[in-house]
Scaffold this motif. Structure first.
Motif, PDB file in Angstrom:
ATOM      1  N   UNK A 290      -9.117   4.827  -0.787  1.00 16.61           N
ATOM      2  CA  UNK A 290      -8.063   4.922   0.229  1.00 16.61           C
ATOM      3  C   UNK A 290      -8.509   4.204   1.494  1.00 16.61           C
ATOM      4  N   UNK A 291      -7.538   3.942   2.379  1.00 16.41           N
ATOM      5  CA  UNK A 291      -7.848   3.282   3.652  1.00 16.41           C
ATOM      6  C   UNK A 291      -8.035   4.330   4.745  1.00 16.41           C
ATOM      7  N   UNK A 292      -8.353   3.871   5.928  1.00 17.14           N
ATOM      8  CA  UNK A 292      -8.518   4.742   7.096  1.00 17.14           C
ATOM      9  C   UNK A 292      -7.746   4.095   8.226  1.00 17.14           C
TER      10      UNK A 292
ATOM     11  N   UNK B  26       0.872  -1.168   0.000  1.00 23.60           N
ATOM     12  CA  UNK B  26       0.000   0.000   0.000  1.00 23.60           C
ATOM     13  C   UNK B  26       0.921   1.234   0.000  1.00 23.60           C
TER      14      UNK B  26
ATOM     15  N   UNK C 227     -10.340  -3.777  -5.026  1.00 19.46           N
ATOM     16  CA  UNK C 227      -9.302  -2.765  -5.296  1.00 19.46           C
ATOM     17  C   UNK C 227      -8.121  -3.264  -6.099  1.00 19.46           C
TER      18      UNK C 227
ATOM     19  N   UNK D 221      -4.558   7.282   2.314  1.00 19.16           N
ATOM     20  CA  UNK D 221      -5.340   7.221   3.559  1.00 19.16           C
ATOM     21  C   UNK D 221      -6.133   8.518   3.716  1.00 19.16           C
TER      22      UNK D 221
END
Lengths: 229, 229, 229, 229, 229, 229
Positions: free
Chosen positions: F143-145, C65, E38, F68
């Motif tokens: 995006x991630x968190x 990532x 994704x 993120x």
């Protein structure tokens, strides 16, 4: 002695034949570039400031210093109706060298557009004025007026040589330069090409394959192409 | 009629004066560029394949199609001792157009280096051979030999016009082109500049300020510079 | 179902034949790429961290990532002697995913280098360790350990598909991937090519032209090449 | 009122504590950046002019106009021993703003290096002088002296805020800025981090996995990592 | 043995289930990419030739040589109604590989659009035809027909693996590839996601915070977030 | 101590005077940038998601980790009517940090737009909503968190310093930042400049030359400009 000399304004330039310019204005850049024998195209980073912008005219050339648009004011005086200002910069610079005030001035002098290997600003105004501009950047950053460049010397703009008086044709596909002396023959070649393509378009739209229309099958086999299932 | 014509090899070209080339070879690119009046420099993306590479010679020009190095073989035959091959590509391409086999061939013909607005390969071999190459990319990807370009036509290489026979000077700072007809005067101007700088260097190294040595203080005040604490 | 799945570590992978890897390690990337039929090359932006770095080994693949190097630690455990870690990132990121601590760890596990489509740091240390790393960026910026990727799934790294166990060869010219199943035949083809080139090199170095050695003259004439004076 | 004001030279600036600067000079950029809490790093495009260049000093800041290095001469007078000149440009410009003459001058005034978000020239000379320069471009193209910028105002250089007197640390990994007021605490944090890493290095070099050393296994399972064969 | 083989045309390919393609055509690229877990997204440089262009169809893949569009003519014959032509190039090239003549031909064969990791031309015509094209460049420069590539082999296009028959979905947000075998399950997952988002949208539009709706507050505190005044 | 601290949310910020913000909203970015004394402009890569987008408001700043978008949810709670969210990322990242769901949320809280040095998605929805967004990329990639950043700390966004409460003005020409404390004086200066330009426009549109209107002729001669025929 060199590509361009700094601090010079050439007042008398030989513009391409007006009739040839008019003829060239009827063709797209891709067609003119093909008619030229595939030379004279600027690099693809040169984009219209608004979609659909297009222009065709004779070049008034300018050589600018990065961050300095002084010479664009000097160039304004050299514009004659039907001219396109073509601005090169001595090194890459995204500053906004040109905006709506200069566009008003250039248009008042008869200019039909601007091609600049640098940045411009006032995109909204230029769009509303329908003043066609092709640039490599957009930036609100203004420039100073402190260092001399030149006007109407040969320049290299986005990879293409432009001599004052050359024909410059620009649309959504890019910008191409036709040397003044060759304008008429290129215009003829463009017309011939366009006529030739019209027939092809009908065939292709009817489902005929380019493989057959251009008789490519034999050459493909000779080159070693293999069909497998 | 246009910057370059495809499918042509010009055999007879007028090379710059040999003595002028020799003189120019003693100066760095920055000095020659200043002596030229600050024109003729290629874009900064043109880098040496190994640190410290440098060259000075007369241009044999080549125009290549992307992904195709056929014309480099054609160019080899046109090389005379002291020449630099200068290769432009009709559109940006990072492929490895040139490697150690062609370097062996070019060197055997007397070439002193290569300047290419594209990619090269065999970096290790070129480094060991000390064959100076300036390129915009490095890539192991080979090329085909299928489409004609030209040799010894005027080209635009990395933003600079190069005519066959022009002097090309390259070092860690970049690549500059000196038109053949101006080689002698540029060589003189470069020598004068170098002599002039030597004196300045001593003063600056002794702690004298450029502000004083170049008498800048008054102009700065006039421009409005303000000193505050 | 898809190119790669997130959150997976595959422990058992089939590595390419060891002898073929050893043979391939004797050739440069350009030679291997040619022997592959000109496929499998990563994009040219992939550069060695120090000049002269080179590696050849079997791939342990990692999908990261952006801004997160957690999976490199997971990958370390899967390394066997002779492996190269090949790291793709789900989007372009210049962060320093890898430095000397991980290099110490990877080397201790037997890794012969790293190929990463992202950034690395500790260039000085990596250079002193002579641990070959090929990356698209250098950055002191560290990464977090918060989001899962995968290890030993197929990845696209700098434009090339890499399956775990494939052979990866890298040198100053770039990085090429040889599928595990084809390693032996490619190794043979590379050897044949190298032998063939040796002879050509001698001829070219002796001044013979590629035009003659490769019998190009006739094809050039057929294509329409014209010599003028 | 704004980030920087044009036409100003601030003579009295508060430099970071000398002892803290000395301590910081012992650490690499990656370590200092971590010790800063991962802020203050310039963009990765900032590269040393020669491999192995490194510097640590207090910032004299300069704001330049594209294509114009006048203010570097003004800055020279403000240099005190141990300073690093940090130059921002109001828009991206690859021109060679700095070369060996200015390097001689800066060194004579006590400067330990230059960091510039623009281009420099005379790479060979700078390398021989071992005068450390970090820049975003190399270009032989010289600049004019016509437009005011400022000296010792806050600048944004390659994405990082630099106030005059801040500590600037640069090596092969990039350039980091430590605010003057925080220099001592960052120096301490860097030392602590370095000590901590030394122990880790030994463990990793002995084959211990980061997975175990950092106790990552449980968190990976919690995040959903799956091992398959 | 390798990602793709040159000189091959595969005539029989297995296209994704037609009903799944129809379902997928109702969703945006962002939704499909999420539904894929994704993966499968092309690089962001892939842009529509006109705003609002979108397409969804089954891939006929093409591998091109830089500056050469011969294989697009070969591909035309393999098109079936509902197909999208997906063209990769063996190295980056901005040339105009495709224009309105080929668009007429492709449309006549039933193609619903083109995705190309290279340039196209005739932007005005393509816009008027509403023939959706996604490309990485626009250039008036035409191409030759001299070197073989392949049709319906697996390709890497702008960083994504595309197998012939895969579903390709493109809109203003980019281009995503759904493997043929997974089309139905991805279509279902996309529908589920869309339904789930509709509810969220209403809550957010009513002023509810994501912090509460997604119950993030506790995790933020655990991660160490501090609120200050 | 440093430009920004991670893991912090500042709740109480001092926003620029509302009346000044309203006045500034009447001017274009180029005018405001000039009125600022030519500082505070973001880099030109910051582009509107749809043509004609424009915004003017007070900044709520966010610092994000690449890939993120957790902090955008935290920022939503801090939005007050008339605010613009300004998001910086700790390193360059094109991921789609923001889409229509967050736009719905931000709008519900009173935000007038977003400025982000990264990517966004859902271009079609944002365009239909007429929610003005300025970004450096467009990408469908979510995006991630997982990793903390900060809210309402000073950030450097696309090269410009932004403090919470500053005025941010954006249109087709770019994005400029006006420090909160200077908003009123910049608004006045912008109005004065606009008034001054109106008169000039009429003169230029009537054919008067900038050379005369700005009295440049004497300075050009002094600088050495030469007219030749």
């Amino acid at each position: 002695m060199s590509t361009s000399t700094l601090g010079i304004v050439k007042r008398s330039i030989t513009r391409a034949d007006r009739a040839a310019v008019t003829t060239l204005s009827e063709f797209g850049v891709a067609t003119v570039h093909e008619a030229m024998g595939r030379v004279g195209l600027m690099r693809p980073g040169m984009r219209p400031v608004y979609p659909g912008a297009r222009l065709c005219g004779t070049a008034v050339t300018v050589l600018l210093h990065p961050g300095d648009n002084w010479m664009l004011h000097v160039a304004a005086e050299q514009i004659q109706p039907g001219d396109v200002v073509v601005a090169a910069v001595t090194s890459e610079c995204s500053d906004g060298f040109f905006g709506e005030l200069l566009a008003s001035s250039f248009r008042a002098r008869g200019a039909v557009g601007l091609v600049i290997d640098g940045g411009v600003r006032d995109v909204r105004d230029l769009t509303e004025m329908r003043f066609p501009v092709f640039s490599t950047a957009i930036s609100a950053k203004g420039t100073v007026k402190a260092t001399l460049g030149s006007v109407n010397v040969p320049v290299v703009c986005a990879g293409a040589v432009v001599n004052p008086g050359d024909v410059v044709v620009a649309d959504d596909d890019g910008v191409v330069v036709v040397p003044a002396a060759g304008a008429e023959s290129v215009a003829k070649a463009a017309a011939a090409r366009e006529a030739n393509e019209a027939g092809k378009r009908d065939h292709l739209a009817a489902g005929e394959l380019g493989l057959d229309m251009y008789s490519m099958r034999e050459a493909l086999v000779r080159a070693g192409l293999k069909y497998v299932d």
